[in-house]
Structure formats: C-alpha cells, structure tokens
Design a protein around this motif. Structure first.
Motif, PDB file in Angstrom:
ATOM      1  N   GLU A 114      27.130  21.538  20.702  1.00 37.66           N
ATOM      2  CA  GLU A 114      26.091  21.141  19.761  1.00 37.66           C
ATOM      3  C   GLU A 114      25.848  22.253  18.763  1.00 37.66           C
ATOM      4  O   GLU A 114      25.785  23.426  19.122  1.00 37.66           O
ATOM      5  CB  GLU A 114      24.772  20.907  20.491  1.00 37.66           C
ATOM      6  CG  GLU A 114      24.588  19.493  20.956  1.00 37.66           C
ATOM      7  CD  GLU A 114      23.214  19.309  21.570  1.00 37.66           C
ATOM      8  OE1 GLU A 114      23.053  18.329  22.301  1.00 37.66           O
ATOM      9  OE2 GLU A 114      22.320  20.151  21.323  1.00 37.66           O
TER      10      GLU A 114
ATOM     11  N   ALA B  79      32.711  19.898  24.386  1.00 33.00           N
ATOM     12  CA  ALA B  79      31.670  19.184  23.637  1.00 33.00           C
ATOM     13  C   ALA B  79      30.541  20.174  23.380  1.00 33.00           C
ATOM     14  O   ALA B  79      29.954  20.711  24.321  1.00 33.00           O
ATOM     15  CB  ALA B  79      31.155  17.996  24.455  1.00 33.00           C
TER      16      ALA B  79
ATOM     17  N   ARG C 247      27.957  22.026  25.651  1.00 33.77           N
ATOM     18  CA  ARG C 247      27.387  21.059  26.587  1.00 33.77           C
ATOM     19  C   ARG C 247      28.333  20.780  27.752  1.00 33.77           C
ATOM     20  O   ARG C 247      27.905  20.660  28.891  1.00 33.77           O
ATOM     21  CB  ARG C 247      27.086  19.742  25.852  1.00 33.77           C
ATOM     22  CG  ARG C 247      26.069  19.850  24.724  1.00 33.77           C
ATOM     23  CD  ARG C 247      24.646  19.921  25.242  1.00 33.77           C
ATOM     24  NE  ARG C 247      24.328  18.869  26.186  1.00 33.77           N
ATOM     25  CZ  ARG C 247      23.951  17.626  25.878  1.00 33.77           C
ATOM     26  NH1 ARG C 247      23.841  17.282  24.614  1.00 33.77           N
ATOM     27  NH2 ARG C 247      23.681  16.738  26.811  1.00 33.77           N
TER      28      ARG C 247
ATOM     29  N   GLY D 219      21.251  19.808  16.536  1.00 36.65           N
ATOM     30  CA  GLY D 219      21.778  18.990  17.622  1.00 36.65           C
ATOM     31  C   GLY D 219      23.044  18.223  17.296  1.00 36.65           C
ATOM     32  O   GLY D 219      23.482  17.388  18.090  1.00 36.65           O
ATOM     33  N   THR D 220      23.668  18.502  16.148  1.00 34.77           N
ATOM     34  CA  THR D 220      24.894  17.793  15.780  1.00 34.77           C
ATOM     35  C   THR D 220      25.970  17.988  16.847  1.00 34.77           C
ATOM     36  O   THR D 220      26.232  19.107  17.266  1.00 34.77           O
ATOM     37  CB  THR D 220      25.430  18.327  14.434  1.00 34.77           C
ATOM     38  OG1 THR D 220      24.364  18.334  13.505  1.00 34.77           O
ATOM     39  CG2 THR D 220      26.560  17.450  13.918  1.00 34.77           C
ATOM     40  N   ARG D 221      26.571  16.897  17.255  1.00 35.77           N
ATOM     41  CA  ARG D 221      27.574  16.969  18.321  1.00 35.77           C
ATOM     42  C   ARG D 221      28.970  17.124  17.744  1.00 35.77           C
ATOM     43  O   ARG D 221      29.394  16.339  16.905  1.00 35.77           O
ATOM     44  CB  ARG D 221      27.507  15.709  19.182  1.00 35.77           C
ATOM     45  CG  ARG D 221      26.199  15.644  19.937  1.00 35.77           C
ATOM     46  CD  ARG D 221      26.144  14.433  20.820  1.00 35.77           C
ATOM     47  NE  ARG D 221      24.914  14.483  21.609  1.00 35.77           N
ATOM     48  CZ  ARG D 221      24.716  13.768  22.698  1.00 35.77           C
ATOM     49  NH1 ARG D 221      25.654  12.950  23.140  1.00 35.77           N
ATOM     50  NH2 ARG D 221      23.580  13.859  23.352  1.00 35.77           N
TER      51      ARG D 221
ATOM     52  N   ALA E 136      26.969  14.649  28.915  1.00 31.47           N
ATOM     53  CA  ALA E 136      26.763  15.060  27.519  1.00 31.47           C
ATOM     54  C   ALA E 136      27.431  14.113  26.530  1.00 31.47           C
ATOM     55  O   ALA E 136      27.063  14.079  25.358  1.00 31.47           O
ATOM     56  CB  ALA E 136      27.287  16.482  27.310  1.00 31.47           C
TER      57      ALA E 136
END
Lengths: 372, 372, 372, 372
Positions: free
Chosen positions: C293, C291, C227, C297-299, B279
């Motif tokens: 999202e 991690a 994720r 989809g911004t991480r 990821a």
C-alpha cells in the motif's frame, strides 16, 4: 516408383541459417530414431495414417549467400544449447550432404542481372537439384532472415519474391515461413494463378502470435472486452537484428495485429516491440499484457511470458508444411491453401482462432488421407 | 401469459455473499441501462436472437445464514472497488427487494432436524417464493462458500446436497457453481434421475482453469510435450479462507487437474496451491508455470499471470446459466447438461478444451433457439 | 611454509551432490583459466588485494554415502546443461582426485554406533585427510541435501549436527550452507563456544531470499506498507524432493520469513511453497507476489520471477565462504561470524538487508586484509 | 515567529495535473487525520524528530495553463480509482483554496513576450503568492507533463527552464520532479550558482528505476554479470502520451540508463520502451527482463513486474522534497543537493544504488536535525 517410395526434395531459401540447420539436423535425428518427433504435428497419432513423405525420404538443398556451412552452423547451435550437443556429430553425414546442395543465390552486391535473369538462374538451380536426385517433387520453403519492407515505388522485386517466382517457374510448390513478401507481390499474382501449383504462407506462428491465437478467442467467447494488448519480444538471433529495424518489423507486426482484429473484431490499444538482444542468442522471450474489462466495467489483467527457442519452434512446422504441401501437390491441389492458417501469422484467409484453424487443418488432412 | 412475459425466479444458495450480491446488483444495473452486459455470453450478438428471460424479468431470493444484508454487502464491495462505488445507491431498491426474499436455511449449530426435514424446509422456502411472486419457474444456483469435503463415512448429506435435493423436490432446475458436492452425491443419484429436471455443474470456470482450458489444447495441437504444469492462486475473499483448507481445496483441485488430463491425455508434474491472502480481498491472482518440450527435447516455458476479480468473473456466468437452464427447462430437457461444460471446471462430461466447449454451447443454443 | 604457499583443505558434507560437484569442477576450471571467476565475490576487484587462499591451492574431500562418483555426477550435470558440456573432460583429473578423498560417513541403516562414536569416526576421516595432504587448515562445509526437521524429543543428534561436531573435534572451521541443524543444536552450544574455531551459517541465500533481502528494505525506506508477500518455488533437483516434504521445508521457510520480519519490522501475510518438479532438474523458478500500500492506501503490486540454476548460484558462494572462513581462522577469529550474513538466509545475527550485509562483509574483509 | 509556526508555500508547476492534485488532496487528508502518512519518508519514525514543516502548514499554489480545476481533476482521479472516492468531498475546501492560487503561466500560443519577460512574470506570480499568504519561504516544484527535448540550436529556453529561472529570481528553492530540463540548462548555470538557493532534481524515481536502483547493486555485489537489461513501461496518463513521443522520452530514458551504468559499471544490452496505453489511465505497469551470467557462464534470468499508480507513488515524494528543501533553505544550504539522489532517476551526483542513497539521505537528515 510408387509415391511412398519416391524421395521428396526440400529446397530451403536461407539454407544455412538457424531454422534450416535445425530442420535438416532434426529431420535426420528423428529419422534415425535418436529423438521422438516432438513438435511435428503430422507425426501425431491423429494424423499418422496419412501417406506423408517419410522423414527419411526428404532430400535437402537450397540457396544461401553466406560463407558458413551447415555443419559449422550446427556446431554453433549446439554450443549455444539450441541443438543437443552431440547432435552435430551424430548427423554429420546428412548435414554435409545438404551443404553440398546449397547454391549462393543472389543478387549479390554489384550483380547486374535483371530480375528475370535472377529468377531463371534460381529456377535452374532447383531444377538441377531435382534432376540430380531424381526427385518427382521439390517443395521450396523460405526460411531466410526477414528482408526489409520493399519500397513501394521500387521497380525491382524483393529477393523473397525472386525466389518465390523461381519456385513456380521450376514447377515447385512454395511455402513462405517468413514475413517477407514472397508470393504476396502484385507482380506475381498472375504467375501464381497460372502455375497450377499449391502454395502457403506467410510468417510461421511460433510464439507470441500462437498464444494470441488461443487467448483472443477466449475473451470473445466470454464476452469480455479487451481494452489494450501490448507486447514486447526479446530475441537475439539473426531475426532479432533484422526485426529491430522498424522497416523489417512492419510486416511482422501487421501479422501480429491481424490475429487480434480477426478474433476480437476490433483493434485494441497497445504496441508490439521487437528488441534485438544478442545475449539471448536464438532464445526468445515474449511478454504480453492484456488489459480487459469484465462485468460492470471491472478492470482485469492477463500477462503471459513465453520463453522459447525460435529454431526449435520453427523447424518441426517446416517439416509439417513440406509434408502437407507435398501431399497437396500430389493430390492435384493448386493456389493458396487457407486451411494451413494453423501455421501462419498472416495466412491466406481462413479463421483467426487457433481452434478453428486446427479444425480446418484436420479437415484438410482428412481430404488428403482419402485423396491418394 | 406467454413465456417471455413471465418472470423467472433465481434462488441463490449463499444469497448474501460476494457473487450473489454482484449478480443481483449487476443484473439490476444492466437491466436499467447503467452498464453494458459485458461478460454475459448470452447477451453477445451471436446468441442474442434466443428468447432468453430478460434480465429485467429475473426475481431474486435465496438462502443465507449470515447476519449481513445484500445492501450492506454491496456497500462493502463498492468500498473495496469490486462494484462501481455509485452502484449500491443506484440499485438500492432491487437489493432490498432481494434481501427480503432471503431465508436463513440451515442447518445451524444445534439444529436437530433430520436431512429429510431440512430438505423439506428448504423446498418449502423455495416453493413459497415461487407462489408469492407467481413464478412459473425458479432456477436454484449454489454460489455459497465452498464447504469442506464430506467425510466418506458421514451418514449425513453435506449442506450443498441438502439444498440441491430441495431444489429438485421443489421442482426447480439446479446449478452448482461451486466445487461443493451438490447433486454429485451417490445418495441423490436416483432423485436426480427421476426428477425430470435439468441441472448443471460444477465449479464455475473463472480464472486459472479457464486459461488452462485454452492453453492445454494448444500444446496438444502443436504436438508439444507438457512436462510440468504448476500453479499458485492468491485470493482473499471467503473462498480464500475456505480453500486454503486442504480438505475444501481437494474438490477444486480435482477440477483443475481434470482439464489437463482431459486435454493433454496425461497428468503432468506440478501442484496447485490456493493461498488465503486477506489483503487481496475479492481480487485473485493466479500464476501458472508450464514446462514443456519441443523439437529435439528443447525445454521451453510458458508463464501466465491472471489478475481478476472473482465476483465480477462469476456473476455474468451465473446470469448466463440461469437463462440457459431456464430455457432448457422450458424446452423440456432434463438430466445433466454436458453442453454447458464451457462454464465449469468439472463438467458433466463433454470435451475439455474451451474451443470445443464453446462449439458445444453454440450448438446447444441453436437447439434452444428453435425449441421455443 | 608461508601462509600463501600452504594448501587449504575443503571437506564437503554431501561431496558428490550437485553443489559439491559444481564447486570442485568450477574451482578447477577457473584455476586453470578456462572460465572467469563470475559469481565469486572474493575475486571481485574490490576484494582482490586480500591474501585469499588461491583457488589452485584448494584440496577437496568429504563425506557422502551415495554410490555415485564425482566424475559421474559431473557428466550428469553437463548433460542437463548445468555444467558446460566439455567441462567434465577438462577437469577429469581434479574430479577424480577429489573423489578418491570421499568417505561414506553415516550413519547408514542398521548402524549401531553411538553419536559420539560417529563423531569420532567422522573427525578421524577429516584428520586423516589433513595429514595425508599436509594441510595446515581444513574448512568443513555442509552442502548435503536438507535433512528432515529433527523431532524435538529425539535424543539423537541429526546427521548435520554429527558432522558439525566432528568438524570442531577435528579442529576445523565449519560452514553450514544448508537449512539443516548443523551447529544450531543446543547440545552443541558449549562445544562450539569452547572450540575456539570460527563458524558460519546457515542456509545459503541464492535466489528468492536474495531478492527479498534487497526488495524488502526498499519498501521500508520508501515508507510503503507491505500487506502480503507470497512465494512459490519450483525446483527439481535433490532439494526439490527434500523440501517438498513439509518437515524439511520448515527450517528453510523460517529463514525465508526471517528476512521479511527483520527488514520490514512485521510479518506480512502470505505463504511460501516449495514444489518438487523433477522436470526442472537443477533449475529453480521462484515467483514472488508483493501486495503493498502506498499513499492514501493505494494498492499496488510487485512480482518477481527468478530463474536460476541452484548449483551455479551456490558453488561460488561456497568458494567464497571457504576463503573467508579460512582467513578468519588464520587471523585467530572464533565463534559465529555475523558479518557473513550476506551469504545466508538465516545468519548468526547482523542486519537483514543485503546492502547492510554487504557493508558488513566489506568491513570484515578490510579487517582480514590488515590482519595477516 | 518561530520556524515551526510559520507556514510554508508550495508552488507547483503543473498545479492541476494528477501528481499535483494528489499531492494537495493527500496532504490535506493526512493533515486531517483521515489517512496515515504512508509513502512519506520524512514521516517515518526514523526521521520524525526533525522540525519538518507540518503538513498542515503547507500552502499550495502554482502555474497551470489548462482549463480544468483542482476539484474537477480530483473528482476525475477518484472516479478512476486513483484517489479514494470520498476524498474529493472530504478535502473540497483545501482543493478550492489551492485552485484559487493557480495562475496560467505560459507562454501560450502567440505569446510575444521574451524569455526574460516570461521569467519576470512567473516570478511576480510567485512573489505575490508569498506576500498574500505571508510566507517566509516558498518551494517551487515542477510536476508538469514532460516537455519535448529542447532543440539544441533553439535560442529560447524550454518552459521548464523559464519556471526554474523564475523560482530563483523569486528567491525560492527549486525541485524538478520531471525529466524536463529545468535548471539543467547551461544558460542558467551562473544564475543557479549565484542564487544562494538550494535546488534538487531531476526526475522522480517512482517505479522501474527505483527497482533497478536496488536490483543492479545486488548483481554487482554478488559478482554476477548482467548481459542485458530490457524494459517496457505501459502507462496511460498524460505522461504516457508525452513519453511515447521519442523526443520526450529521450531524457527519461537517459535517467533510466544512468542507474545501470552507475551501479553495474557498464551499460548492458537492452532497450527501454514507454508505451501510451490510455486504457490504463494513471496506472503504470513496468516489465523488466534481466539476462545475467553466473558461475561458469550459466545463463539465468530475473523478471520483475511493477504495477503502481503513478500519482500515488509521486505525491508523497513531492511532500518529502518540499520538507527537505525547505529545511535545507532554512539551514542556509545552497546549490545542488546530491544527498537527495534517493528521490531521483538523474540526480545531481552521489551514489547510484538505493541503499547508499538512503544512507546519504539519512546523514543529510541528521545534519538538518541539528542545524535548526
């Protein structure tokens, strides 16, 4: 009496505070073989062959206006886990001896003495200490709580400068381990220049700035662009309360910023906060967040968290500075000692990166080694 | 043709991977003035007056067995935020040109060629590239995914060593930017010694070890005792998958440990983990925890968190090494170049601390400056 | 004798370890009014009106094969800063009393007794303790060092299961505070079902998993996609050494993973490491990296660092569980107690999020309140 | 027209800011199936069977005095990595449509209108929007940059309160996603009470306070004593600049402190800093340091680091609130909605812990489910 037989005086401004108490207690403990000299740079193998004043030869005294005692403060520090809990008992004699040599200093509230009278009084205290113990040399070190920034149009000298002037008047080398003004007052410039005495300062580099002094050069050497460097310090001892006052923090923050501009070549964005968190006691946590850019503008981040005990970080450096400045005095050096920038946030010149500062210190020690 | 007019070849082992693609695309972008040369040490003002091969003079080719293409990989990296999203279009021509110079290498599955035949074939690929572009000099750089550690009783050379041998056979200087064996195979010792070519390695120092190389000396210089140094790396690109294999990680971890023993003088407690976290893609997070002791045994902790983009950290160093090794070759230097330890986790000798390594690099550059 | 006058036995498997020693010393100190009951949930105002066994009514004994003693271990913990340094002296009598009730257990090396003989012997030790002190009820709690995972085709029961079987045979409620097998052996299923005794487990939730049990529901409730969730634990006590063995860590890591799959509905990427770092002693540092999202989809990333003292975190929960299970036994409950999932990494059913687990605990306590 | 056929208006105060632009662009992208609805709680399976206004039915307009445009702002956000880089092109039509419905609002410099005239003008803008699009319902949401705290003896209403009054005057439900005053002005109390309209606020809970709302209950539930909770926020967007002003930060910090006192039962030591770091753009980093005490006074520490994108965290919550408040309005609810405390730092009553707030939200949704 040969130099190494002589005893060396250490006169601490703020003699019953955390740093002073840890210095006196730790010096006694190491001299007695109870602990190894961890944190004392002048005791490291590379510097061991210099005729430093032995720790067992140091005689402590100082000024402190508070009512507490050195043994009492040591007990308090042991209860808080700052000193090993059996240490106050083990070095009770040395603490008591040092405590007997503490004078109140001043000025206290309502004190009508002029600056010059105060300086004369402090200098007499120091001279009397030297005479009483037959000390060929006394190093005066300021480890008092940081004072508020001086008001620019105040005709009076701040207390730290009064003590600095007293040191010189008494013929003693002087070290300013705090961000307070000390010798950095224009009014003392000619006194310092004419004194023929070595002096060093200011503001011991014990945590966040120490890290910055090694990390900032890394970014420069790797041609990475530091965009912002932000930091927060949490600490709860006397310095936490003193430095959470914006006026007192101003000098300290200037020192912290200086290491970045000196090594990066520009001042990045970002602020530094100093919070008083009494629950942390003498323990200090410093968080730093560095936003930097690499190849093709890629944004990356380094964060550091430093959790240290302020007194334990400061005390061995105080002992180092006493030894270095005593030897420098003995070798006839005078004026500011920029080669000691390794120890200070806001040094008297010299390079900003720690590696270069260590190289300068090593070269200085090499000169002392052959000077005696 | 004077040296500075000549073009310099760059032959990348792993020519369509993330590091190679970022190197080719970034070189083109900077040469075109689209980005400043952030991260390229040889472009910094202090080193700017050396007759480095200009970025616009570099011609790229290489070996890569994969089916992808450099433009395709660049598009993928831009979608993942590793490259600026408009960069692949802006340097499409340069990517396509480099892609045309990529050869599959080997050995592929079922390949029956002997080691010597493989080396000869790879060397012919490189020589043909040099001839085709009329290049007086080609620097070979290994930026391929880390290979599993070689089995000690395997009579075959690992692929990285085959490529290294091919570089020398083709008369090319060689750089190993990965932890793979490369020239560090006993079987290649005499070849390297007799080649008369300069070479450098191994394992580019881009993150956690870079930090360790600046922080570990700080503890030594301050006479603080490091008890334990633990670390975890999270990364998701090809290296994440390769290095989460304990066999492949062994060489890398040896490099990471080396910097601590070299600078601290002892190996502290603590482990290093490398986790494959897909990821995260090409982004790498490294957490380090340093337990150290100060004055009177006081226990303190430093933690660091480094969040970087592996390709963006590696690519400018690859360009630096190409320039440095090309100039060294031109100046007639041969053998390992310990003065380039600044760039490597596991260098060919030299000091372990970054500051000393930077000083060595600076002195090396000074010699190159006057050698041309 | 009315219930609240009766004394309650606490039989600790691993009775001279860090957790047991802290439990015995802390119980005595709080009963004597030397410390407030911080960390004991059943002493919080909301739960205070239940007729819990008073801390002053608890009588301690247990099995431990080691040569050390409870007073000796307490002195060691005080020297390491885990216990207040004056505590061992203050509760010396209670430590000595508990120590006199410790039996070696087994099997020791070369022990030829069958599983059934061992169980009978351990049960006799417990029964004798109950008789000797006229205890209507003894709660058995496993706080021993984690044992290696049982080999699936080993016909022998692991030690933790022998002790669990002994508890039931002696008619005692049982709590497994460790990741060892305990009652979770198929061979003990019918024994547990037929015993009519309440039991609870397994693996006390004291740090990283506690955090995960509050943070994972936050991501679910906010519809954010996790994720990857990676973690590293550094610890140096007995558990550090035991759990750095991959076999022993397997059960613990299964518990840690369970909280994520239970609350997120899927197993994210990422690993958990447990490192033995003797320099940390009983202090544990856990770093977690999440991690996730968000919108479009911004991480984004959350990191946590937990620095705790394992024994200090575990001991009050052991006292809680003794009180809860004693009351449950008194109220006639039997079988697994999924309402105690608040305390465990790998509970006997029930919800995975801490808030739901606290609600379940509160409802359970409400039933106990009215059951007596 | 049945409820689900009708379109719902969304009138954004600050309609061309980062949050508004992300909301409009994201709503269009998800409605078009380009992205999953990550972060939208009302789109999660548990809440999916309510007749929420479909995202495709939302019509956007609003007030904004700035010269920029929604498409221009979207391009800027994409360049900064806040929006996917191809999103502005993919939803260009929807951005342009919303942009045409933006009115300047006010008061601008030199505006001589009275508060009542301004309110009337704003209400007319909203009513005209509803008429033009035949909207049975328009939800007004304040997502403008935080305004400085109102001076207590200023006879004028702050801008946020003018807009809030205009919403009610136009017959629209109102949501305050910022720390600005909005409806929390005593001067608006009777207007709000008499309006018969539902409203919700204030200050969206998107990062540090979200974490505090899950972590603080953990300490309470485990009977651990929080001594100090310190925090630093670094952010670079408009809010960074606005909130680094101590006056503007006052309201926000009050909200942040409230969650701790509500859930811990006391206010721990520690401060909260908000630093403007332009280099971070719309990305926000929040560091929290929690010093707590456990069993026997053992001192332990939890630290958290949250790295998020402010707009991406806020936008899905804005869409949630539009849906929730629209349905509440349709169901005839009026007045403050304390059941929406899940979304706010400084809610209109209700519990302080996130788990209880989520339970309240779930119950509220259950009532809406059956109310239509």
């Amino acid at each position: 009496m040969t130099p190494t037989d002589a005893r060396t005086g250490v006169w601490l401004i703020g003699a019953r505070g955390s740093v002073a108490t840890t210095t006196v207690a730790g010096c006694a403990a190491i001299a007695a073989g109870l602990h190894p000299p961890t944190g004392i740079v002048t005791a490291a193998p590379a510097f061991a062959d210099v005729a430093w004043p032995p720790l067992s030869s140091l005689v402590f005294g100082g000024h402190d206006p508070t009512d507490r005692t050195l043994p009492g403060k040591a007990a308090e520090l042991a209860a808080a886990g700052v000193l090993p809990h059996d240490l106050p008992a083990a070095v009770a004699r040395e603490l008591a001896e040092a405590d007997r040599e503490v004078r109140p200093g001043g000025p206290s509230t309502g004190d009508t003495r002029t600056d010059d009278e105060l300086i004369a009084s402090f200098a007499a205290d120091i001279a009397s200490f030297a005479t009483r113990h037959d000390l060929p040399r006394v190093v005066v070190v300021n480890v008092a709580t940081t004072e508020p920034a001086a008001h620019p149009d105040d005709p009076r000298l701040p207390p730290s400068s009064l003590y600095a002037a007293a040191a010189l008047r008494a013929g003693c080398p002087y070290v300013n381990f705090t961000p307070s003004t000390g010798l950095r007052s224009p009014a003392l410039a000619s006194l310092a220049a004419d004194s023929g005495l070595p002096h060093a300062g200011r503001d011991g580099k014990t945590g966040q700035t120490l890290l910055r002094a090694v990390l900032a050069p890394m970014f420069s050497q790797r041609a990475l662009t530091v965009r912002a460097w932000s930091g927060t310090n949490l600490l709860g001892g006397g310095d936490g309360a003193a430095l959470s006052d914006p006026a007192a923090a101003a000098a300290k923050n200037a020192g912290k910023a200086r290491v970045l501009t000196d090594t990066l070549g520009h001042a990045p964005q970002g602020e530094v906060h100093i919070d008083d968190v009494p629950a942390l006691g003498d323990w200090k946590t410093a968080w730093d967040h560095v936003a930097f850019e690499g190849f093709l503008g890629t944004r990356m981040v380094l964060q550091t968290i430093w959790q240290g005990c302020d007194s334990a970080l400061a005390a061995p450096l105080v002992l180092d500075l006493v030894r270095l400045v005593a030897r420098a005095h003995q070798a006839g050096l005078s004026g500011p000692l920029p080669d000691l920038g390794f120890y200070f946030k806001d040094p008297d010149g010299g390079p900003g990166g720690l590696a270069e500062q260590f190289a300068a210190l090593s070269a200085f020690v090499a000169r002392l080694r052959t000077s005696g």
